[in-house]
Design an enzyme around this catalytic site. Sequence first.
Site, PDB file in Angstrom:
ATOM      1  N   GLY A  52       0.852  -1.178   0.000  1.00 32.03           N
ATOM      2  CA  GLY A  52       0.000   0.000   0.000  1.00 32.03           C
ATOM      3  C   GLY A  52       0.886   1.224   0.000  1.00 32.03           C
ATOM      4  O   GLY A  52       1.799   1.354   0.829  1.00 32.03           O
ATOM      5  N   ALA A  53       0.649   2.150  -0.937  1.00 30.11           N
ATOM      6  CA  ALA A  53       1.594   3.249  -1.158  1.00 30.11           C
ATOM      7  C   ALA A  53       1.926   4.050   0.102  1.00 30.11           C
ATOM      8  O   ALA A  53       3.105   4.257   0.419  1.00 30.11           O
ATOM      9  CB  ALA A  53       1.067   4.162  -2.264  1.00 30.11           C
ATOM     10  N   GLN A 203      -5.988  -9.091  -2.606  1.00 31.11           N
ATOM     11  CA  GLN A 203      -5.965  -8.154  -1.477  1.00 31.11           C
ATOM     12  C   GLN A 203      -7.366  -7.774  -0.999  1.00 31.11           C
ATOM     13  O   GLN A 203      -7.574  -7.498   0.180  1.00 31.11           O
ATOM     14  CB  GLN A 203      -5.199  -6.878  -1.840  1.00 31.11           C
ATOM     15  CG  GLN A 203      -3.719  -7.089  -2.107  1.00 31.11           C
ATOM     16  CD  GLN A 203      -3.427  -7.164  -3.594  1.00 31.11           C
ATOM     17  OE1 GLN A 203      -4.210  -7.732  -4.352  1.00 31.11           O
ATOM     18  NE2 GLN A 203      -2.314  -6.592  -4.011  1.00 31.11           N
ATOM     19  N   ASP A 244      -1.572   4.383  -6.284  1.00 30.39           N
ATOM     20  CA  ASP A 244      -0.150   4.314  -5.971  1.00 30.39           C
ATOM     21  C   ASP A 244       0.616   5.477  -6.580  1.00 30.39           C
ATOM     22  O   ASP A 244       1.678   5.843  -6.088  1.00 30.39           O
ATOM     23  CB  ASP A 244       0.437   2.989  -6.476  1.00 30.39           C
ATOM     24  CG  ASP A 244       0.026   1.833  -5.581  1.00 30.39           C
ATOM     25  OD1 ASP A 244       0.867   1.387  -4.788  1.00 30.39           O
ATOM     26  OD2 ASP A 244      -1.135   1.386  -5.668  1.00 30.39           O
ATOM     27  N   ASN A 254      -3.441   2.351 -10.095  1.00 25.75           N
ATOM     28  CA  ASN A 254      -3.861   1.568  -8.936  1.00 25.75           C
ATOM     29  C   ASN A 254      -3.757   0.098  -9.309  1.00 25.75           C
ATOM     30  O   ASN A 254      -3.380  -0.253 -10.440  1.00 25.75           O
ATOM     31  CB  ASN A 254      -5.289   1.943  -8.516  1.00 25.75           C
ATOM     32  CG  ASN A 254      -5.659   1.396  -7.150  1.00 25.75           C
ATOM     33  OD1 ASN A 254      -4.907   1.538  -6.188  1.00 25.75           O
ATOM     34  ND2 ASN A 254      -6.815   0.757  -7.048  1.00 25.75           N
TER      35      ASN A 254
END
Length: 354
Positions: A52-53, A203, A244, A254
Amino acid sequence: MLSTVAQVYPVVWQEDRVLLIDQTRLPNEYIVVEISRYEDMARAIKTMIVRGAPAIGVAAAYGVYLGARAIQTSDRDQFLTQLETVAQELRETRPTAVNLFWAIARMLKTARQTIGPVEYLKETLLETAKQINADDIQTCQAIGDYGVKALPTSPEKLRILTHCNAGALATAGYGTALGVVRSAWRDGRLERVYADETRPRLQGAKLTAWECVQEGIPVTLISDGMAAHCMKQGLIHAVVVGADRIAANGDAANKIGTYSVAIAAKAHNIPFFVAAPLSTIDFSLSDGSGIPIEERDPVEIYQVGDTRICSPGVEFYNPAFDVTPAELITAIVTEFGAFAPSELKPQLHEKQAV
């Protein structure tokens, strides 16, 4: 199955080390990994123990400090040279998530601008990493609150579709897309979350659904191929996803499959929101064509658990991200408000400073 966890903080500084929730083990096991060396942090980012960014950015900031702590010199110039080597190894872990580069740049700037002996520089780097961590939680809470205001006003209780995981696990502890969901749930605006499973790493199934269960938020898991059908059946009122990296024109990268969801939302006249902190916007890129797209190990496609699901001899293509064009995005929700893609640069460029 695990009992519920009161609050989810995927990256935590404790005494002299970093604690990471091992996201590759969820939802069946809740395992905390201890990280004391920057090399191990780089490996944790690359193998998606932390992902996750925004969370990657926080983890990388601590990684820079761990690398700094291990440098054995009192000479300032030698210290900064060796710190750049640490930073470069961390930069190479995940090419798409711009928060990674933003956090590393902020840490390096802190080191260069801090006056004093090397030991004081190290102490300042730790405090900066802690601040990046704390700031992200506040940022995500603001994103959640602005996101609720941007959502459709009717019906009163919304059914929101998500893709991938942009929740507490993907940030320092509240979430971007799921931050909007959390705030909507708090305000009585949410009826249910529909979570795409998100192939190939699942995810949505493993992480988003797990997070919702922790907080008692009603969640229905669907396969990626069901999103358009659910929209046609009138089950979805809005789509909220994370990102992201976002280009200056609003094109947003993304998790792979997001573009397909955006096309389906457009076809069904359903608003499509991207929720991300200002640090995710890369104003150096005029549009999404310049966003590097990571291609991951094909084992993610051809194997589920220990079971191979296709014949030997098949070739594979496994991009981890796709880019949703700005024209498909209703608004990008940041900690400064919700903006149409065309409004990003005039409204936010000056606010972004490392």
